[in-house]
Design a protein around this motif. Structure first.
Motif, PDB file in Angstrom:
ATOM      1  N   PHE A 180       5.277   8.618   1.768  1.00 49.78           N
ATOM      2  CA  PHE A 180       5.617   8.476   0.147  1.00 49.78           C
ATOM      3  C   PHE A 180       5.390   6.914   0.281  1.00 49.78           C
ATOM      4  CE2 PHE A 180       8.706   6.222  -2.602  1.00 49.78           C
ATOM      5  CZ  PHE A 180       8.360   6.996  -3.593  1.00 49.78           C
ATOM      6  N   ALA A 181       5.819   5.955   1.249  1.00 44.45           N
ATOM      7  CA  ALA A 181       5.567   4.565   0.970  1.00 44.45           C
ATOM      8  C   ALA A 181       4.052   4.130   0.708  1.00 44.45           C
ATOM      9  CB  ALA A 181       6.211   3.654   1.819  1.00 44.45           C
ATOM     10  N   LEU A 182       3.089   5.010   1.446  1.00 46.44           N
ATOM     11  CA  LEU A 182       1.832   4.812   1.555  1.00 46.44           C
ATOM     12  C   LEU A 182       1.095   5.161   0.203  1.00 46.44           C
ATOM     13  CD1 LEU A 182       0.845   5.963   5.086  1.00 46.44           C
ATOM     14  CD2 LEU A 182       0.300   3.650   4.032  1.00 46.44           C
ATOM     15  N   GLY A 183       1.654   6.210  -0.484  1.00 39.99           N
ATOM     16  CA  GLY A 183       1.466   6.624  -1.925  1.00 39.99           C
ATOM     17  C   GLY A 183       1.555   5.509  -2.959  1.00 39.99           C
ATOM     18  N   ILE A 184       2.518   4.473  -2.594  1.00 34.01           N
ATOM     19  CA  ILE A 184       2.619   3.604  -3.474  1.00 34.01           C
ATOM     20  C   ILE A 184       2.057   2.136  -3.251  1.00 34.01           C
ATOM     21  CG2 ILE A 184       4.585   1.828  -4.587  1.00 34.01           C
ATOM     22  CD1 ILE A 184       4.773   4.912  -5.120  1.00 34.01           C
ATOM     23  N   GLU A 185       2.103   1.851  -1.908  1.00 35.60           N
ATOM     24  CA  GLU A 185       1.515   0.669  -1.316  1.00 35.60           C
ATOM     25  C   GLU A 185       0.186   1.078  -0.100  1.00 35.60           C
ATOM     26  OE1 GLU A 185       3.735  -3.253  -1.361  1.00 35.60           O
ATOM     27  OE2 GLU A 185       5.069  -1.718  -0.407  1.00 35.60           O
ATOM     28  N   PRO A 186      -0.567   1.621  -0.452  1.00 32.58           N
ATOM     29  CA  PRO A 186      -1.748   1.994   0.582  1.00 32.58           C
ATOM     30  C   PRO A 186      -2.409   1.048   1.295  1.00 32.58           C
ATOM     31  CG  PRO A 186      -2.502   2.369  -1.795  1.00 32.58           C
ATOM     32  CD  PRO A 186      -1.022   1.956  -2.050  1.00 32.58           C
ATOM     33  N   ASN A 187      -2.425  -0.235   0.760  1.00 34.33           N
ATOM     34  CA  ASN A 187      -2.803  -1.237   1.301  1.00 34.33           C
ATOM     35  C   ASN A 187      -2.363  -2.270   1.813  1.00 34.33           C
ATOM     36  OD1 ASN A 187      -5.709  -0.455   0.431  1.00 34.33           O
ATOM     37  ND2 ASN A 187      -5.105  -1.201  -1.895  1.00 34.33           N
ATOM     38  N   ASN A 188      -0.843  -2.093   2.128  1.00 32.97           N
ATOM     39  CA  ASN A 188       0.123  -2.838   2.668  1.00 32.97           C
ATOM     40  C   ASN A 188      -0.068  -2.949   4.158  1.00 32.97           C
ATOM     41  OD1 ASN A 188       2.365  -3.715   4.159  1.00 32.97           O
ATOM     42  ND2 ASN A 188       3.598  -3.302   2.441  1.00 32.97           N
ATOM     43  N   PRO A 189      -0.720  -4.042   4.836  1.00 35.83           N
ATOM     44  CA  PRO A 189      -0.971  -3.743   6.320  1.00 35.83           C
ATOM     45  C   PRO A 189       0.183  -3.756   7.356  1.00 35.83           C
ATOM     46  CG  PRO A 189      -1.017  -6.158   5.420  1.00 35.83           C
ATOM     47  CD  PRO A 189      -0.805  -5.248   4.363  1.00 35.83           C
ATOM     48  N   ALA A 190       1.261  -4.236   7.008  1.00 33.83           N
ATOM     49  CA  ALA A 190       2.456  -4.092   7.660  1.00 33.83           C
ATOM     50  C   ALA A 190       2.912  -2.410   7.518  1.00 33.83           C
ATOM     51  CB  ALA A 190       3.789  -4.840   7.361  1.00 33.83           C
ATOM     52  N   LEU A 191       2.844  -1.752   6.511  1.00 34.79           N
ATOM     53  CA  LEU A 191       3.098  -0.362   6.459  1.00 34.79           C
ATOM     54  C   LEU A 191       1.899   0.294   6.897  1.00 34.79           C
ATOM     55  CD1 LEU A 191       4.569   1.910   5.177  1.00 34.79           C
ATOM     56  CD2 LEU A 191       3.345   1.639   2.970  1.00 34.79           C
TER      57      LEU A 191
END
Length: 255
Positions: A180-191
């Motif tokens: 789910f989180a990747l759908g919101i912040e796909p470019n977050n390196p920590a995620l």
């Protein structure tokens, strides 16, 4: 001597936890999803249960209390909200209270939202937070009884804990939360780094907890509702963090 913490699965996706004081031999179970795995863990370690620290009234967190109480005559500590049905409680606690497990000390943090009675236990010396269904790794609990602003405030309270705090949550939901989180912040390196780690852990059938508050602050989108890029990703630039959080939770509910 340092406290010893043991983690093991209960029910379908709950975590069971024991925290043990080697000096006094006191042992607490954080919640009691079901008795069997808790008894097995105690027997495996040679420990005797002295306390159950209850976080909230949901059945998958209190279902094993009666059997454990009958077997060990342990003390049951629960939230002060007596409107929530939790049986065989010996002591009620609220924000600012402390709970002793032998020589170990936990601070009680009220963290309502998932339920109105929800509390978390922070063992400061051990850098260990037991937060059940308020904060998950890369997620948070559904808001069943409270409001989104209430849950956001509870998450802010936990987010403010020291970076090296280890987070012991109630369920193994991390893989779903990461998706789910990747759908919101796909470019977050920590995620993205956490996603790789979680995939490896689950492939090896290993738990994804504990995690660290430091890492959750960087990768958990539910703790990042006050970050402008998260609001923008939802088309909510300029909206309050609690509104952004509410939209995140609504989307996760439907996912």
């Amino acid at each position: 001597m340092a406290a010893e913490i043991r983690l093991f699965p209960c029910l379908s996706d709950n975590f069971g936890y024991l925290i043990h004081d080697p000096m006094t031999k006191a042992t607490a179970s954080i919640d009691a999803p079901e008795a069997g795995p808790i008894v097995k863990a105690l027997q495996r370690e040679g420990w005797t249960l002295t306390d159950i620290l209850v976080t909230h009234h949901h059945e998958d967190h209190v279902g094993g209390i009666a059997e454990l109480k009958a077997k060990y005559n342990c003390r049951v500590i629960a939230p002060h909200d007596k409107g929530a049905e939790i049986h065989q409680v010996d002591e009620r606690v609220k924000e600012g209270d402390t709970v002793k497990v032998g020589n170990l000390t936990a601070r009680v943090l009220e963290t309502p939202g998932h339920t109105l009675d929800h509390i978390s236990y922070m063992f400061d010396h051990e850098h260990a937070l037991f937060c059940a269904d308020t904060l998950f790794s890369i997620g948070c609990g559904r808001v069943f009884e409270g409001t989104y602003p209430m849950m956001w405030d509870s998450l802010l309270k936990l987010r403010a804990l020291p970076n090296n705090t280890r987070v012991y949550c109630g369920h193994e939901y991390t893989a779903s939360n990461v998706k789910f989180a990747l759908g919101i912040e796909p470019n977050n390196p920590a995620l993205k780094a956490r996603a790789e780690e979680v995939a490896q852990l689950r492939a090896a059938n290993k738990p994804t907890v504990p995690t660290l508050i430091r890492d959750e602050k960087e990768a958990n989108v539910f703790l990042r509702a006050d970050v402008p890029t998260v609001a923008a990703a939802l088309g909510m630039t300029g909206k309050s963090p609690s509104d952004v959080f509410g939209e995140l939770r609504e989307r996760k509910n439907k996912g």
